[in-house]
Design an enzyme around this catalytic site. Structure first.
Site, PDB file in Angstrom:
ATOM      1  N   CYS A 118     -12.641  -6.596   3.332  1.00 43.89           N
ATOM      2  CA  CYS A 118     -12.608  -7.291   4.371  1.00 43.89           C
ATOM      3  C   CYS A 118     -13.695  -7.284   5.457  1.00 43.89           C
ATOM      4  O   CYS A 118     -13.555  -7.181   6.624  1.00 43.89           O
ATOM      5  CB  CYS A 118     -11.243  -7.555   5.138  1.00 43.89           C
ATOM      6  SG  CYS A 118     -10.777  -5.901   6.035  1.00 43.89           S
ATOM      7  N   GLY A 171       0.058  -6.691   0.966  1.00 42.23           N
ATOM      8  CA  GLY A 171      -0.132  -8.026   0.742  1.00 42.23           C
ATOM      9  C   GLY A 171      -0.511  -8.584  -0.611  1.00 42.23           C
ATOM     10  O   GLY A 171      -0.119  -9.445  -1.166  1.00 42.23           O
TER      11      GLY A 171
END
Ligand SMILES: C[S@@+](CC[C@H](N)C(=O)[O-])C[C@H]1O[C@@H](n2cnc3c(N)ncnc32)[C@H](O)[C@@H]1O
Length: 477
Positions: free
Chosen positions: A414, A298
């Site tokens: 994250c 991503g």
């Protein structure tokens, strides 16, 4: 009087009733069992189950799929709260209830307390489900428990089963907002502040996240995506100029730009991490970029597009070969040159000091993405942190080795857990030396609430993103 006559007259037997099959609830139950028994991920088991249901039953429509998804995700997210309520309605410890029975019960509790399904429908559908998947005996138990649960609403139950906030704030929040206690503590340590903020964060973790697209630079723009999708289907991102947020129910798989790789599905927090790294000032040339933990690609796809606009080249490196393959797919069609390799970032094959910009988006507990993975909070253990710690330090150390003097490194997770964020950065900078922390806040212009710096922490309840962390460092010698 013979024996027959002495017996009490038997009530006429109930006519046998075949259990009614309810494909939505059976599917939801199967998904919950897979998550429990096989450690499956709900977001991976659900799509094939939904596909099979559609193939088997022509009447299984989009509304059924949406209900099944809501039942699975909602039940998993609120499992901590529902377990506490069920425990209060039975006269034995919860651990003595068979897991499949608990799944049926929690599915029922979710329908009763977490949806608008009418009480009688929620109870009878759950009892029918129990008859089909557990048998008549256990269906009676399910019926008895759910009738007790139906005696109050969610707020009423929380008053009864959660310890008072003043006695034990973390236990209270854990039950009310359905997070393990250790996760509540860890999130609160990182967030700081009083009760309001942590409650907002925990509730945000229980919301379904919007689907956000990224327009990959040089391949599409946010305006093009918005024009194609129309204002009923999409709105611009809040922070990233490349982001487009889909309206509820939007299916990215049906969007041509996504199918063709000109856009991707990417949380805005991840976009901001890539953009901040690209915005960081480097001294000297700026032509060689590295993404050292690139899978599934991503951030690499966004970085590669930005690199192409500036005449730079991205090397996207990922340890797992199959994930390196996914990076290759994400980058295919990038307007500028790039390379994808499978390599271990702790023993890099490139020479030290090769790169001008390096992103290390390291493996972590994922405690910042609990909205997306409803089962993750129950599966993670505090011990997992110890498992990641040496790898995270080694990857950051090697990122600093890989960048040239004057170049910049972004360290991202994250997870907002301090043991994976600041502790890693502080340890590596202290131990290795030769690098300085840059203030990352100006690298995200217009984004409020980034903390006191120099690192930045995004939050679901503040930014509507995953709780991504980013520290930016410049190598000084
Ligand atoms: C948080 S993910 C990266 C997500 C990615 N940056 C993106 O935006 O799609 C971490 C990745 O690091 C990879 N990884 C784990 N250990 C590694 C190592 N020693 N060297 C390089 N990559 C590693 C994992 O396989 C995983 O794909």
């Amino acid at each position: 009087m013979n024996d027959q006559a002495k017996r009490r007259p038997r009530k006429p037997g109930k006519p046998y009733r075949r259990p009614q099959k309810d494909p939505v609830r059976i599917l939801a139950f199967e998904a919950l069992r897979a998550v429990d028994e096989r450690d499956a991920y709900a977001n991976l088991v659900l799509p094939p189950l939904l596909r099979k249901a559609r193939e088997r039953d022509e009447g299984f429509d989009a509304r059924d799929a949406a209900l099944a998804t809501e039942l699975v995700y909602g039940t998993l997210r609120r499992q901590g709260t529902y377990d506490a309520i069920v425990a209060a309605c039975i006269d034995r410890p919860l651990r003595e209830v068979d897991p499949p029975v608990l799944d049926v019960l929690n599915l029922g509790v979710h329908q009763l307390l977490g949806t608008r399904i009418p009480t009688h429908a929620a109870v009878s559908a759950s009892v029918e489900l129990a008859r089909v998947v557990l048998g008549d005996g256990r269906a009676k138990f399910v019926n008895a428990v759910l009738r007790k649960v139906a005696g109050d609403d969610l707020d009423g139950w929380l008053e009864k089963v959660a310890p008072p906030y003043d006695d034990d704030p973390e236990d209270h929040l854990a039950v009310v907002h359905s997070h393990p206690r250790w996760v509540v503590s860890a999130l609160w340590d990182s967030l700081g502040g009083g009760r309001g903020g942590i409650e907002d964060l925990l509730e945000a973790d229980n919301e379904r996240p919007e689907v956000t697209l990224v327009a990959r630079p040089g391949r599409s723009t946010a305006d093009e995506l918005l024009d194609t999708l129309g204002e009923d289907s999409a709105v611009p991102g809040r922070w990233s100029p490349y982001a487009v947020r889909l309206a509820e129910g939007g299916e990215p798989g049906r969007i041509d730009a996504v199918r063709l790789g000109r856009a991707g599905v990417q949380d805005e927090g991840s976009q901001l991490v890539a953009l901040a790294l690209a915005n960081a000032p480097v001294d000297g040339p700026d032509t060689k970029w590295l993404d050292g933990c690139a899978g599934p690609g991503g951030k690499a796809a966004l970085l590669a597009g930005l690199a192409a606009e500036r005449g730079a080249v991205l090397l996207a490196s990922e340890k797992q070969p199959h994930r390196a393959g996914l990076v290759g797919q994400a980058l295919a069609g990038n307007p500028g040159p790039y390379q994808v390799i499978a390599a271990d970032g702790t023993r890099p094959p490139w020479r030290p000091g090769t790169f001008d910009r390096v992103l290390m988006d390291v493996p972590c507990t994922g405690l910042g993405a609990l909205r997306r993975r409803p089962e993750a909070r129950w599966r993670r253990r505090p011990e997992d942190l110890e498992g990641f710690a040496p790898l995270q330090r080694s990857l950051l150390h090697n990122a600093l080795e890989s960048v040239r003097v004057g170049g910049v490194v972004g360290y991202a997770t994250c997870s907002p857990h301090l043991a994976e964020t600041r502790a890693v950065v502080d340890d590596v900078l202290k131990q290795r030396g030769g690098a300085e922390l840059l203030d990352a806040r100006p690298l995200l212009p217009g984004v409020p609430g980034l903390g006191e710096g120099p690192d930045v922490q995004l939050w679901p309840h503040v930014h509507g993103t995953d709780a991504m962390y980013l520290a930016v460092m410049r190598r000084v010698n």
